[in-house]
Design an enzyme around this catalytic site. Structure first.
Site, PDB file in Angstrom:
ATOM      1  N   GLY A  15      35.012  40.529  11.249  1.00  0.00           N
ATOM      2  CA  GLY A  15      33.554  40.688  11.246  1.00  0.00           C
ATOM      3  C   GLY A  15      32.992  40.551   9.848  1.00  0.00           C
ATOM      4  N   SER A  17      31.296  38.028   8.539  1.00  0.00           N
ATOM      5  CA  SER A  17      30.212  37.057   8.354  1.00  0.00           C
ATOM      6  C   SER A  17      28.890  37.716   7.949  1.00  0.00           C
ATOM      7  CB  SER A  17      30.020  36.226   9.631  1.00  0.00           C
ATOM      8  OG  SER A  17      29.729  37.055  10.737  1.00  0.00           O
ATOM      9  N   ARG A  18      28.713  38.999   8.271  1.00  0.00           N
ATOM     10  CA  ARG A  18      27.449  39.680   7.922  1.00  0.00           C
ATOM     11  C   ARG A  18      27.660  41.194   7.968  1.00  0.00           C
ATOM     12  NH1 ARG A  18      25.634  40.357  13.478  1.00  0.00           N
ATOM     13  NH2 ARG A  18      26.724  38.772  14.662  1.00  0.00           N
ATOM     14  N   ASP A  62      37.843  34.423  17.147  1.00  0.00           N
ATOM     15  CA  ASP A  62      37.455  35.624  17.895  1.00  0.00           C
ATOM     16  C   ASP A  62      38.449  36.721  17.512  1.00  0.00           C
ATOM     17  OD1 ASP A  62      37.039  37.629  19.748  1.00  0.00           O
ATOM     18  OD2 ASP A  62      36.881  36.266  21.458  1.00  0.00           O
ATOM     19  N   ALA A  63      37.975  37.780  16.900  1.00  0.00           N
ATOM     20  CA  ALA A  63      38.872  38.841  16.421  1.00  0.00           C
ATOM     21  C   ALA A  63      39.535  39.597  17.568  1.00  0.00           C
ATOM     22  CB  ALA A  63      38.102  39.818  15.534  1.00  0.00           C
ATOM     23  N   ASN A  84      36.751  45.714  11.459  1.00  0.00           N
ATOM     24  CA  ASN A  84      35.315  46.031  11.428  1.00  0.00           C
ATOM     25  C   ASN A  84      34.507  45.312  12.511  1.00  0.00           C
ATOM     26  OD1 ASN A  84      32.595  46.512   9.821  1.00  0.00           O
ATOM     27  ND2 ASN A  84      32.805  44.286  10.066  1.00  0.00           N
ATOM     28  N   SER A 136      32.418  54.938  14.786  1.00  0.00           N
ATOM     29  CA  SER A 136      30.977  55.138  14.613  1.00  0.00           C
ATOM     30  C   SER A 136      30.652  56.626  14.731  1.00  0.00           C
ATOM     31  CB  SER A 136      30.211  54.377  15.706  1.00  0.00           C
ATOM     32  OG  SER A 136      28.845  54.732  15.688  1.00  0.00           O
ATOM     33  N   TYR A 149      29.320  51.957  24.322  1.00  0.00           N
ATOM     34  CA  TYR A 149      29.618  51.866  22.881  1.00  0.00           C
ATOM     35  C   TYR A 149      30.253  53.143  22.312  1.00  0.00           C
ATOM     36  CZ  TYR A 149      28.628  51.400  17.844  1.00  0.00           C
ATOM     37  OH  TYR A 149      28.730  51.358  16.467  1.00  0.00           O
ATOM     38  N   LYS A 153      33.976  53.515  20.709  1.00  0.00           N
ATOM     39  CA  LYS A 153      34.213  53.882  19.314  1.00  0.00           C
ATOM     40  C   LYS A 153      35.066  55.161  19.202  1.00  0.00           C
ATOM     41  CE  LYS A 153      32.169  50.581  17.077  1.00  0.00           C
ATOM     42  NZ  LYS A 153      32.994  49.546  16.445  1.00  0.00           N
ATOM     43  N   THR A 184      22.506  53.057  10.782  1.00  0.00           N
ATOM     44  CA  THR A 184      21.653  52.585   9.693  1.00  0.00           C
ATOM     45  C   THR A 184      20.943  51.304  10.119  1.00  0.00           C
ATOM     46  OG1 THR A 184      21.640  51.663   7.449  1.00  0.00           O
ATOM     47  CG2 THR A 184      23.681  51.382   8.686  1.00  0.00           C
TER      48      THR A 184
HETATM   49  N1  LIG Z   1      25.198  49.435  11.539  1.00  0.00           N
HETATM   50  C1  LIG Z   1      25.409  50.647  12.037  1.00  0.00           C
HETATM   51  O1  LIG Z   1      24.485  51.483  12.112  1.00  0.00           O
HETATM   52  C2  LIG Z   1      26.792  51.048  12.479  1.00  0.00           C
HETATM   53  C3  LIG Z   1      27.040  52.404  12.679  1.00  0.00           C
HETATM   54  C4  LIG Z   1      28.316  52.800  13.089  1.00  0.00           C
HETATM   55  C5  LIG Z   1      29.315  51.851  13.255  1.00  0.00           C
HETATM   56  N2  LIG Z   1      29.048  50.532  13.051  1.00  0.00           N
HETATM   57  C6  LIG Z   1      30.159  49.589  13.247  1.00  0.00           C
HETATM   58  O2  LIG Z   1      30.375  48.856  12.053  1.00  0.00           O
HETATM   59  C7  LIG Z   1      30.918  47.569  12.374  1.00  0.00           C
HETATM   60  C8  LIG Z   1      30.097  46.498  11.687  1.00  0.00           C
HETATM   61  O3  LIG Z   1      28.801  46.530  12.258  1.00  0.00           O
HETATM   62  P1  LIG Z   1      27.495  45.979  11.514  1.00  0.00           P
HETATM   63  O4  LIG Z   1      26.507  47.058  11.612  1.00  0.00           O
HETATM   64  O5  LIG Z   1      27.838  45.391  10.204  1.00  0.00           O
HETATM   65  O6  LIG Z   1      27.066  44.860  12.580  1.00  0.00           O
HETATM   66  P2  LIG Z   1      26.596  43.348  12.444  1.00  0.00           P
HETATM   67  O7  LIG Z   1      25.745  43.140  11.259  1.00  0.00           O
HETATM   68  O8  LIG Z   1      26.054  42.999  13.789  1.00  0.00           O
HETATM   69  O9  LIG Z   1      27.967  42.562  12.196  1.00  0.00           O
HETATM   70  C9  LIG Z   1      28.954  42.520  13.179  1.00  0.00           C
HETATM   71  C10 LIG Z   1      30.081  41.630  12.687  1.00  0.00           C
HETATM   72  O10 LIG Z   1      31.096  41.608  13.705  1.00  0.00           O
HETATM   73  C11 LIG Z   1      31.408  40.230  13.963  1.00  0.00           C
HETATM   74  N3  LIG Z   1      31.888  40.054  15.323  1.00  0.00           N
HETATM   75  C12 LIG Z   1      31.318  40.457  16.478  1.00  0.00           C
HETATM   76  N4  LIG Z   1      32.072  40.071  17.518  1.00  0.00           N
HETATM   77  C13 LIG Z   1      33.151  39.414  16.992  1.00  0.00           C
HETATM   78  C14 LIG Z   1      34.304  38.786  17.552  1.00  0.00           C
HETATM   79  N5  LIG Z   1      34.512  38.748  18.861  1.00  0.00           N
HETATM   80  N6  LIG Z   1      35.184  38.212  16.709  1.00  0.00           N
HETATM   81  C15 LIG Z   1      34.986  38.222  15.379  1.00  0.00           C
HETATM   82  N7  LIG Z   1      33.928  38.816  14.793  1.00  0.00           N
HETATM   83  C16 LIG Z   1      33.025  39.396  15.602  1.00  0.00           C
HETATM   84  C17 LIG Z   1      30.128  39.469  13.664  1.00  0.00           C
HETATM   85  O11 LIG Z   1      30.441  38.132  13.329  1.00  0.00           O
HETATM   86  P3  LIG Z   1      30.192  36.841  14.257  1.00  0.00           P
HETATM   87  O12 LIG Z   1      28.983  37.104  15.090  1.00  0.00           O
HETATM   88  O13 LIG Z   1      30.043  35.746  13.252  1.00  0.00           O
HETATM   89  O14 LIG Z   1      31.459  36.702  15.044  1.00  0.00           O
HETATM   90  C18 LIG Z   1      29.630  40.206  12.436  1.00  0.00           C
HETATM   91  O15 LIG Z   1      30.278  39.728  11.279  1.00  0.00           O
HETATM   92  C19 LIG Z   1      30.899  47.468  13.898  1.00  0.00           C
HETATM   93  O16 LIG Z   1      32.182  47.775  14.411  1.00  0.00           O
HETATM   94  C20 LIG Z   1      29.892  48.533  14.305  1.00  0.00           C
HETATM   95  O17 LIG Z   1      30.086  49.014  15.617  1.00  0.00           O
HETATM   96  C21 LIG Z   1      27.813  50.108  12.666  1.00  0.00           C
END
Ligand SMILES: NC(=O)c1ccc[n+]([C@@H]2O[C@H](COP(=O)([O-])OP(=O)(O)OC[C@H]3O[C@@H](n4cnc5c(N)ncnc54)[C@H](OP(=O)(O)O)[C@@H]3O)[C@@H](O)[C@H]2O)c1
Length: 250
Positions: A15, A17-18, A62-63, A84, A136, A149, A153, A184
Site C-alpha cells: 500500500g 502508492s499513497r 495485489d498485496a 499496510n 486500526s 472493517y 482490523k 485521521t
Molecule cells: N487513515 C486512517 O484514519 C486510518 C486509521 C486506522 C488505520 N488505517 C489503516 O492504515 C492503512 C493505510 O491506510 P491509509 O489511510 O493510508 O489509506 P489510503 O490512503 O486509502 O491508502 C491505502 C493504500 O492501500 C493500497 N491498497 C489497497 N488495496 C490494495 C491491494 N489489494 N493491493 C495492494 N495495495 C492495496 C492502496 O494502493 P492502490 O489503490 O494503488 O492499490 C493505497 O496505497 C490501512 O490498512 C488502513 O486501514 C488508516
C-alpha cells in the site's frame, strides 16, 4: 539494526502508492533502507520512484495475492515488512451493506496480512527482522459505518500476536507488532470515514474534528513506524498511534 540507520536493509511496504504507506516508504528510505513498494496503482508508484530514485523499487501487484507475497519475499529478502495495504470500506450503516461490501476488509486487509505473515514465518525472515501490520483504533472502538472493517482490523492484531508467539516458540528472532492508528482525515481512507461520521452526526467535518485533538499526519505515521522498526526495545505486540506518537497496548 541501529537507531534510524537502516543502511543495507530491505523493506517491503504494501500500500505504498499513497497515504500512510507512501509516507512510511519515504521515511524508511530516508533512514537508509532499500524500499520495495507494492500497490495496484503503478502510476503513483512511478511518481515515488522518480522522487526517491534507485533506492525505491515499485511493484504493481495485489498485496492480497499469495503468489505476490511469496514471490516478493523470495526475490527481495527483506528484513522489514510493513503490511499496510487496506481497502476503503463503503461508509454506510450495517443494514445498507451487502455481505460483499461488509467483508471487503477481510478479503483485502486480513487476507494480505495472513499471506505475508505466514510467508515471514515459513521462510523464515532472518533473526532481527521486523514485521509491522496496520490494524486500526477501530479494532478497539468499533466502526459502525465501515461494515466488517473493525473486526477485520482486530483480527490483524490477533494474527500478529499469534505470529509473535510462533516466532518466540521457534526462536526465530522475528519481531511482529501491530499498529493501531487513530482515525485521521489525512489520507483518502480516513477522509472518507471522517466525512461519513460527520454527516451521521449532522455536523460539518471541521466541527466533527474540533474536539478530537490534533489529527495524525501521514508523515508522523512514517516517522513513528520507522522509529518502531529501528528500535528493537519497542517489542510490544501492539501500539496505538496518534499525533502524540506510539503508545503501548501490550
Ligand atoms: N487513515 C486512517 O484514519 C486510518 C486509521 C486506522 C488505520 N488505517 C489503516 O492504515 C492503512 C493505510 O491506510 P491509509 O489511510 O493510508 O489509506 P489510503 O490512503 O486509502 O491508502 C491505502 C493504500 O492501500 C493500497 N491498497 C489497497 N488495496 C490494495 C491491494 N489489494 N493491493 C495492494 N495495495 C492495496 C492502496 O494502493 P492502490 O489503490 O494503488 O492499490 C493505497 O496505497 C490501512 O490498512 C488502513 O486501514 C488508516
Amino acid at each position: 539494526m541501529s537507531a534510524q540507520d537502516l543502511t543495507g536493509s530491505t523493506a517491503i511496504v504494501t500500500g505504498a502508492s499513497r497515504g500512510f504507506g507512501r509516507a512510511i516508504a519515504v521515511a524508511l528510505h530516508g533512514a537508509g533502507a532499500r524500499v520495495v513498494g507494492v500497490a495496484r496503482d503503478g502510476a503513483r508508484l512511478g511518481e515515488l520512484r522518480a522522487r526517491l530514485g534507485d533506492g525505491f523499487t515499485p511493484v504493481t501487484a495485489d498485496a492480497a495475492d499469495p503468489v505476490a507475497a511469496g514471490h516478493l519475499i523470495d526475490t527481495h529478502g527483506p528484513r522489514i515488512l510493513v503490511l499496510n495495504a487496506g481497502a476503503s470500506p463503503l461508509p454506510r450503516p450495517l443494514h445498507q451493506q451487502t455481505w460483499q461490501t461488509f467483508s471487503r476488509s477481510w478479503d483485502v486487509d486480513v487476507q494480505h496480512a495472513f499471506h505475508w505473515t505466514r510467508e515471514a514465518l515459513l521462510r523464515p525472515l532472518p533473526p532481527g527482522s521486523v514485521v509491522v501490520a496496520m490494524s486500526s483504533g477501530a479494532a478497539v472502538q468499533g466502526s459502525p459505518l465501515s461494515g466488517g472493517y473493525a473486526g477485520a482490523k482486530a483480527t490483524i492484531r490477533f494474527l500478529t500476536a499469534y505470529a509473535a508467539e510462533e516466532s518466540e516458540l521457534a526462536g526465530l528472532g522475528i519481531r511482529f507488532t501491530a499498529v493501531l492508528p487513530q482515525l485521521t482525515p489525512a489520507t483518502d481512507l480516513g477522509a472518507a470515514a471522517v466525512a461519513g461520521y460527520a454527516d451521521r452526526a449532522g455536523v460539518d467535518v471541521a466541527t466533527f474534528l474540533k474536539d478530537r485533538g490534533p489529527a495524525l499526519t501521514a508523515e508522523q505515521a512514517g516517522a513513528a513506524i520507522t522509529g518502531l522498526v529501528t528500535d528493537s526495545a519497542q517489542d510490544q505486540r501492539a501500539y496505538l498511534l496518534t499525533a502524540a506518537g506510539l503508545r503501548e497496548l501490550g
